[in-house]
Design a protein around this motif. Structure first.
Motif, PDB file in Angstrom:
ATOM      1  N   GLY A  92      -8.757  59.367   8.466  1.00 12.40           N
ATOM      2  CA  GLY A  92      -8.298  58.093   9.018  1.00 12.40           C
ATOM      3  C   GLY A  92      -8.683  57.879  10.464  1.00 12.40           C
ATOM      4  N   SER A  93      -9.149  58.929  11.136  1.00 12.01           N
ATOM      5  CA  SER A  93      -9.339  58.780  12.574  1.00 12.01           C
ATOM      6  C   SER A  93     -10.777  58.440  12.952  1.00 12.01           C
ATOM      7  N   HIS A  95     -13.944  55.721  12.454  1.00 16.18           N
ATOM      8  CA  HIS A  95     -14.219  54.357  11.971  1.00 16.18           C
ATOM      9  C   HIS A  95     -15.192  54.411  10.789  1.00 16.18           C
ATOM     10  N   HIS A  98     -18.857  53.076  11.428  1.00 15.08           N
ATOM     11  CA  HIS A  98     -19.637  53.542  12.566  1.00 15.08           C
ATOM     12  C   HIS A  98     -20.311  54.863  12.228  1.00 15.08           C
ATOM     13  N   GLN A  99     -21.573  54.994  12.662  1.00 16.11           N
ATOM     14  CA  GLN A  99     -22.241  56.280  12.504  1.00 16.11           C
ATOM     15  C   GLN A  99     -21.665  57.260  13.525  1.00 16.11           C
ATOM     16  N   TYR A 135     -26.763  60.685  12.582  1.00 16.25           N
ATOM     17  CA  TYR A 135     -26.920  59.325  12.078  1.00 16.25           C
ATOM     18  C   TYR A 135     -26.260  59.141  10.712  1.00 16.25           C
TER      19      TYR A 135
ATOM     20  N   MET B  22     -31.287  55.913  13.978  1.00 24.89           N
ATOM     21  CA  MET B  22     -30.301  54.891  13.646  1.00 24.89           C
ATOM     22  C   MET B  22     -30.919  53.856  12.717  1.00 24.89           C
ATOM     23  N   ALA B  25     -30.979  55.038   9.187  1.00 25.43           N
ATOM     24  CA  ALA B  25     -29.647  55.006   8.575  1.00 25.43           C
ATOM     25  C   ALA B  25     -29.309  53.597   8.112  1.00 25.43           C
ATOM     26  N   THR B  26     -29.618  52.608   8.960  1.00 26.35           N
ATOM     27  CA  THR B  26     -29.335  51.226   8.601  1.00 26.35           C
ATOM     28  C   THR B  26     -30.197  50.795   7.418  1.00 26.35           C
ATOM     29  N   ARG B  29     -28.860  52.074   4.231  1.00 22.12           N
ATOM     30  CA  ARG B  29     -27.670  51.388   3.749  1.00 22.12           C
ATOM     31  C   ARG B  29     -28.039  50.061   3.108  1.00 22.12           C
ATOM     32  N   SER B 195      -3.984  52.184  12.142  1.00 16.64           N
ATOM     33  CA  SER B 195      -4.757  53.348  11.707  1.00 16.64           C
ATOM     34  C   SER B 195      -5.185  54.197  12.896  1.00 16.64           C
ATOM     35  N   PHE B 197      -8.079  55.405  13.681  1.00 15.19           N
ATOM     36  CA  PHE B 197      -9.327  55.155  14.410  1.00 15.19           C
ATOM     37  C   PHE B 197      -9.164  54.066  15.456  1.00 15.19           C
ATOM     38  N   ARG B 210     -12.588  44.721  23.265  1.00 14.29           N
ATOM     39  CA  ARG B 210     -13.579  45.640  22.729  1.00 14.29           C
ATOM     40  C   ARG B 210     -13.166  46.160  21.353  1.00 14.29           C
ATOM     41  N   ARG B 214     -15.670  45.511  18.425  1.00 16.25           N
ATOM     42  CA  ARG B 214     -16.465  46.642  17.953  1.00 16.25           C
ATOM     43  C   ARG B 214     -15.829  47.371  16.770  1.00 16.25           C
ATOM     44  N   HIS B 215     -14.507  47.319  16.663  1.00 21.50           N
ATOM     45  CA  HIS B 215     -13.842  48.142  15.658  1.00 21.50           C
ATOM     46  C   HIS B 215     -13.238  47.327  14.522  1.00 21.50           C
ATOM     47  N   ILE B 216     -12.658  46.175  14.838  1.00 23.85           N
ATOM     48  CA  ILE B 216     -11.990  45.411  13.788  1.00 23.85           C
ATOM     49  C   ILE B 216     -12.954  44.422  13.141  1.00 23.85           C
ATOM     50  N   PRO B 218     -16.250  44.505  12.493  1.00 23.71           N
ATOM     51  CA  PRO B 218     -17.163  44.986  11.448  1.00 23.71           C
ATOM     52  C   PRO B 218     -16.477  45.194  10.090  1.00 23.71           C
ATOM     53  N   ILE B 219     -15.158  45.427  10.111  1.00 19.32           N
ATOM     54  CA  ILE B 219     -14.469  45.624   8.834  1.00 19.32           C
ATOM     55  C   ILE B 219     -14.060  44.279   8.243  1.00 19.32           C
ATOM     56  N   PRO B 222     -17.442  41.613   6.286  1.00 19.26           N
ATOM     57  CA  PRO B 222     -17.890  41.552   4.892  1.00 19.26           C
ATOM     58  C   PRO B 222     -16.972  40.726   4.002  1.00 19.26           C
ATOM     59  N   LEU B 299     -20.326  44.305  -0.954  1.00 14.32           N
ATOM     60  CA  LEU B 299     -19.793  44.402   0.408  1.00 14.32           C
ATOM     61  C   LEU B 299     -18.351  44.875   0.439  1.00 14.32           C
TER      62      LEU B 299
END
Lengths: 262, 305
Positions: A92-93, A95, A98-99, A135, B22, B25-26, B29, B195, B197, B210, B214-216, B218-219, B222, B299
């Motif tokens: 859970g910790s 993201h 994120h890579q 990555y 990177m 990796a993208t 995906r 959570s 993270f 931020r 950056r964190h919320i 992207p989730i 989709p 997605l």
């Protein structure tokens, strides 16, 4: 003067009729280079103490000071660089989108540090993760590898204090020792001070020179490792905890159940 | 690794276990998502129809066989045939050409609504979910108010106040379409607010802005994209409905809803005047729904059947 000073820390959560006292005037202090433990059963408030120190709860009263500087005086980013945290559940910790590279570089971006690529590579090396994981996404890693990433994220800002919230309890038994040894090595290498929360006395015994026993938001007893070995625990709750950690005892379990009903 | 990456075939690059950048990796995906999507024939059908519509809109002057507004009363109400593939309407205009040009208007409305609705819904929903407390209460009550407007009635009111037209139709549809996006974004944000993270980002010193970005975000994105795609069918139908009532695009603009409206007087004798634009609306709305379902499976795997 100690590195961490917690003085009369109290915390209420909830509102109105559901307002509960979570922490009841907690006081303890941790010397630099020490690993200090907090033990107690679920709901005793031990993780909450860490979350207060990390700044995740702000509505507490009392005093939290690191290196003589109180939380209220300190600037937020400076506090974050000094105090980092490793969470219990590595699933859970991290993201999920994120890579590993992003996860480790994020704190560096926030603090506007340079040489990000180099620092990320170095910290991966320090926690024993091969560069090929850089990555990957968290879902492509095992629990132990994820926890190493979480540890790397805490270490990448070069803090002096790392708060460990049951860092091994979500892991496989075979991985637990590896992670604990990693913590020991990192403490030597990076001159860290740990505040370790666990419900497992053997982990505390392995890691900590001193620890506080918590029950229902209060510190019941403070013990050193030597005192634990010499069986000097005096508080009845601590004795029960020690007895319970040594073996499973049917009589003890029954006595506990009766005591709770009474 | 980097020496042999140039000699690696594309297939190895996309499925290799050792990822060295990177970008790779993208790319991997995207590749696996694409493969999952292409395994769903209905979704591919939806995508093909939508692409065909976009192409028709872009290359309308080359695809259309006639000028969509050229009247030829001597050839009024001709059935589908060689000269006019889908027949002609009561003024002798070629229906096929009008449908091709009409796709421009439909796409214009759908894109404009999405571009307005997605950011507004995301910002409101994420702010409400993340900050909680009175911010949440205020934003959600506002959302409730907008959610309780019937979109067609609101559009009627707009048309009465500002005059009929595509722009006003877009405003009216957008005003009633963003609340569902906001609620979705809020629900997603709430599930991750507590959570670890997010807590880890806070411990790293990240600001609220931020964390949201950056964190919320992207989730949330989709599921919002999926919802918007599924909403597009509804937007298209509302726009056509407004056109039918004479409150959307105005004649002689070849809007599909307006075309069905004009043709309903000749429905008994000349079925094609109503049927052809109606079929266009049906097929495209269906395509958006199928495409949205397929997108959801790729997605947003949690919600898939």
């Amino acid at each position: 003067m100690s590195l961490i000073d917690i003085d009369d820390l109290s915390l209420f959560l909830g509102q109105g009729a559901r307002r509960r006292k979570i922490l009841d005037s907690i006081s303890f202090s941790v010397e630099a280079g020490q690993t200090y433990g907090l033990v107690g059963e679920s709901g005793s408030g031990k993780s909450t103490v860490l979350r207060c120190i990390a700044g995740l709860y702000r509505q507490w009263t009392g005093g939290i000071a690191v290196d003589g500087q109180t939380f209220r005086q300190a600037d937020r980013l400076g506090w974050c660089r000094n105090v980092q945290m490793v969470f219990q559940d590595p699933y859970g910790s991290l993201h999920p989108k994120h890579q590993i590279e992003d996860i480790l570089a994020e704190p560096l971006h926030i603090h506007k540090l340079d040489n990000i690529g180099e620092r990320v590579g170095k910290v991966l090396d320090q926690v024993g993760l091969p560069g090929k994981f850089r990555y990957r996404f968290p879902h492509q890693l095992s629990g132990g590898q994820r926890q190493r990433v979480a540890i790397a994220r805490a270490m990448v800002l070069r803090p002096s204090i790392v708060l460990l919230d049951e860092p091994t309890s979500a892991l496989d038994v075979s991985i637990q020792a590896e992670i604990l040894n990693l913590f020991m090595d990192l403490r030597e290498e990076l001159k860290l001070t740990y505040l370790l929360v666990s419900h497992d006395l053997s982990v505390i015994d392995h890691m900590c020179s001193a620890f506080a026993v918590m029950q229902a938001g209060r510190i019941v007893e403070v013990l050193t490792r030597d005192a634990l070995e010499n069986n000097e625990a005096s508080a009845p709750y601590t004795r029960t905890l020690i007895e319970a950690s040594e073996r499973y005892d049917r009589d003890l379990a029954l006595r506990q159940a009766e005591a709770e009903q009474a | 690794m980097s020496e042999n990456s140039s000699s690696m075939s594309l297939r190895e690059y996309l499925s290799s276990d050792t990822v060295t950048s990177m970008r790779q990796a993208t790319a991997q995906r995207v590749y696996w998502s694409l493969r999952a999507f292409l395994g769903n024939p209905l979704a591919v059908f939806g995508l093909v129809v939508i692409l065909a519509m976009i192409l028709a809109a872009i290359f309308a002057p080359w695809i259309a066989t006639h000028d969509p507004n050229a009247q030829n009363l001597s050839r009024a109400l001709q059935p589908p045939g060689e000269e006019n593939w889908l027949g002609t309407d009561e003024l002798g205009r070629d229906i096929f050409s009008r449908i091709v040009y009409g796709s421009r208007i439909s796409i214009y409305i759908v894109i404009l609504v999405s571009v307005i609705v997605a950011p507004v819904g995301l910002v409101v929903g994420m702010a409400a979910g993340y900050f909680g407390g009175w911010v949440d209460r205020v934003l959600m009550r506002v959302t409730d108010i907008f959610l309780s407007f019937p979109s067609l009635i609101l559009a009627l009111a707009f048309a009465a106040a500002l005059g009929p037209g595509i722009e006003n139709a877009v405003i009216a549809i957008s005003l009633t379409a963003w609340p569902s996006i906001a609620r979705l974004a809020r629900a997603e944000t709430l599930t991750m607010r507590a959570s670890d993270f997010i807590a880890a980002a806070q411990v790293s010193g990240a600001s609220a802005l931020r964390i949201l970005r950056r964190h919320i975000l992207p989730i949330c994105v989709p599921s919002v994209i999926v919802r918007i795609t599924l909403n597009m069918a509804g937007v298209l139908l509302t726009a056509a409905g407004l056109g039918f009532l004479g409150l959307g695009a105005q004649p002689p603009t070849p809007e599909w809803g307006a075309m069905t409206s004009a043709g309903r007087r000749f429905m008994i004798d000349s079925w094609w005047v109503v049927t052809m634009p109606g079929m266009a609306i049906l097929v495209v709305a269906l395509a958006f729904n199928l495409f949205g379902d397929g997108l959801r499976d790729v997605l947003d795997p949690r919600q898939s059947r």
